[in-house]
Design an enzyme around this catalytic site. Structure first.
Site, mmCIF file in Angstrom:
data_model
loop_
_atom_site.group_PDB
_atom_site.id
_atom_site.type_symbol
_atom_site.label_atom_id
_atom_site.label_comp_id
_atom_site.label_asym_id
_atom_site.label_seq_id
_atom_site.Cartn_x
_atom_site.Cartn_y
_atom_site.Cartn_z
ATOM 1 N N LYS A 78 1.086 -15.217 -6.636
ATOM 2 C CA LYS A 78 1.920 -16.345 -7.082
ATOM 3 C C LYS A 78 2.704 -16.823 -5.677
ATOM 4 O O LYS A 78 2.619 -16.037 -4.614
ATOM 5 C CB LYS A 78 3.139 -15.536 -7.794
ATOM 6 C CG LYS A 78 4.228 -16.536 -8.298
ATOM 7 C CD LYS A 78 5.068 -15.968 -9.296
ATOM 8 C CE LYS A 78 6.434 -16.969 -9.806
ATOM 9 N NZ LYS A 78 7.225 -16.152 -10.808
ATOM 10 N N SER A 153 8.258 -18.135 -15.196
ATOM 11 C CA SER A 153 7.847 -19.016 -14.250
ATOM 12 C C SER A 153 6.393 -18.946 -13.617
ATOM 13 O O SER A 153 5.807 -19.675 -12.562
ATOM 14 C CB SER A 153 8.698 -18.914 -12.870
ATOM 15 O OG SER A 153 8.573 -17.621 -12.327
ATOM 16 N N SER A 177 9.815 -13.986 -16.398
ATOM 17 C CA SER A 177 8.632 -14.756 -15.858
ATOM 18 C C SER A 177 7.132 -14.050 -15.504
ATOM 19 O O SER A 177 6.290 -14.923 -15.319
ATOM 20 C CB SER A 177 9.025 -15.054 -14.487
ATOM 21 O OG SER A 177 10.104 -16.143 -14.494
#
Length: 485
Positions: A78, A153, A177
């Site tokens: 990420k 997210s 997330s």
């Protein structure tokens, strides 16, 4: 059949038998990215040259006794986890040109485990969002249906795994997330106990809530990845000095005598019928394997959403004050003095959602409002944590849906922040309490989009939730279903 349809243990057997090479795995990843990335948009940056060089280096070590736990496995990271020399933007224009000069602790551990980093994954800007539509560059799409969001997210992290672009990925979870996009994309996502995994090198959103965790196709692979990244870190004062168990050894499939709590709040108002029915069906599966369940109450869960947004936005307003155009990142050209530099850099660099939360947090921390909002939210957080402790005094795990509904369509909620925020009502309490939780696939909605089962455990008891998740996974076939992209 893709090589990524195999598990870590199966791929290691193939490597040791010289049936495949690490280069084959890396090329499989980049070939798949070439085929689907224009539609999925899971990646922000690729690291092809270094990945191919690393693959050749590892090919020379195949069969060696000192190879790492995740030898040769391709992974995506990420884009809020810093990587030395590999651009890290947090999907924000304010960091569009930021190249870190060090690796996050989890990245160091991945390198020690002999993984190959394929690239950096798309996300909601600074991890603020539930659909990946808040990325400062472009939105990731759900591989199951490109008209739907992948969640957020960590939408890029979940979508890349679901699309077969990487074997597994790292995400971060502040209010859901990892688990929410894992549920939306039909994969496995774990939020570890707060302090289980070092946050050093994770660009902070809300420091008391953020936690890095793994996203994978299967529970076993998830356990492999957590095994590699867990443990105390002297660079992170919030990492816990708690022994890391053998997560793989705990995957026994045995849930006989397991005591399951099912909060009535997680199956009540605001939770869709499809999510409710999928959880009840999952409970029947576990009952058939010898587990028992009872309905319980987490009475303060109804305050979790408001509590979370006050606390997380307050912490964000402080953490994001460092992005001012002076030290790193993008700097505004429209500057006449220092105040202009601060104001214009932040106005031009931050997206609307980030600005919204900074303003909310600044208000909650301001003189005259601190006691009424921030302090009160901290007190409610303690009540929520106590609710979990009271339930865990009599039960082994808590089970419910990961999300109230399956994934929604792109653009459906982007103009209604409160409706968007409500997607996290079932995941946020876990972060406020600091306990671990995993999402595993447990069915499909009427739109053929995946649903997730959330299994919540006691502090630092990832072993038990892995055992339950693995037992359920092996008793069903949801983990074998693939997006038809």
């Amino acid at each position: 059949m893709s090589l990524f349809d195999h598990s870590v243990s199966e791929l290691h057997k193939k490597l040791n038998n010289k049936e495949i090479s690490v280069t084959d795995l890396v090329e499989e990843s980049y070939k798949r990215i070439s085929d689907v990335e224009d539609n999925v948009k899971a990646f922000l940056t690729l690291d092809e040259e270094n990945a191919r060089a690393k693959a050749k280096e590892l090919d020379a070590k195949i069969g060696a006794e000192d190879n790492g736990l995740l030898f040769g496995m391709p992974i995506g990271v990420k884009d809020n986890i810093v990587t030395n020399g590999l651009r890290t933007t947090c999907a924000s224009k304010i960091l569009a040109n930021f190249d870190p000069i060090y690796d996050a602790t989890v990245v160091q551990k991945l390198k020690a485990a002999d993984t190959v980093t394929i690239g950096k994954l798309n996300m909601d800007e600074f991890a603020m969002g539930s659909s990946n539509e808040n990325s400062g560059f472009y939105a990731t799409k759900n591989p199951w249906n490109l008209d739907y969001v992948p969640g957020g997210s960590s939408g890029g992290s979940a979508a890349a795994v679901a699309a077969g672009e990487v074997l597994f990925s790292l995400g971060s979870d502040t209010g859901g997330s990892i688990r929410q996009p894992a549920a939306y994309c039909g994969v496995v996502g774990l939020k570890p106990t707060y302090g289980r995994v070092s946050r050093y090198g994770l660009v902070a959103f809300a420091s008391s809530l953020d936690q890095i965790g793994p996203i994978t196709r299967t529970v076993e692979d998830n356990a492999y990845l957590l095994q590699a990244i867990s443990g105390i870190d002297r660079m992170d004062a919030t990492s816990a000095n708690v022994e890391v168990g053998n997560y793989l050894a705990g995957l026994t499939g045995d849930v006989k005598g397991l005591r399951i709590a099912v909060p009535k709040e997680y199956l009540g108002e605001g939770v869709g019928e499809e999510a409710r029915e999928s959880v009840l069906a999952a409970l029947k599966v576990l009952e058939g394997m010898g587990a028992t369940w009872e309905e319980v109450s987490l009475p303060h869960s109804k305050y979790a959403l408001a509590t979370y947004y006050l606390l997380s936005s307050s912490e964000a307003s402080a953490n994001l004050s460092r992005f001012d155009g002076v030290r790193y990142g993008v700097r505004s050209d429209n500057v006449n003095n220092l105040l202009d530099l601060y104001k214009n850099t932040r106005s031009e660099g931050f997206g609307d959602e980030v600005k919204r939360r900074i303003m909310l947090g600044t208000f909650a921390l301001s003189s005259g409002y601190y006691d009424a909002y921030y302090k009160k939210a901290q007190q409610v957080r303690t009540l929520i944590k106590n609710d979990f402790e009271n339930v865990f005094a009599n039960y082994d795990v808590i089970i419910g849906p990961t999300t109230p509904t399956p994934a929604f369509k792109v653009g459906e909620k982007v103009d209604d922040p409160m409706t968007m925020y409500a997607n996290d009502i079932l995941t946020i309490p876990v972060n406020l309490a600091g306990v671990p939780a995993i999402s595993v696939p447990c069915g499909f909605g009427a739109n053929n989009m995946p649903l997730g089962l959330q299994i919540i455990g006691k502090h630092f008891d990832e072993t038990t939730i892995y055992r339950v998740a693995h037992a359920f996974e092996q008793a069903t076939d949801y983990h074998t279903k693939k997006a038809s992209l």
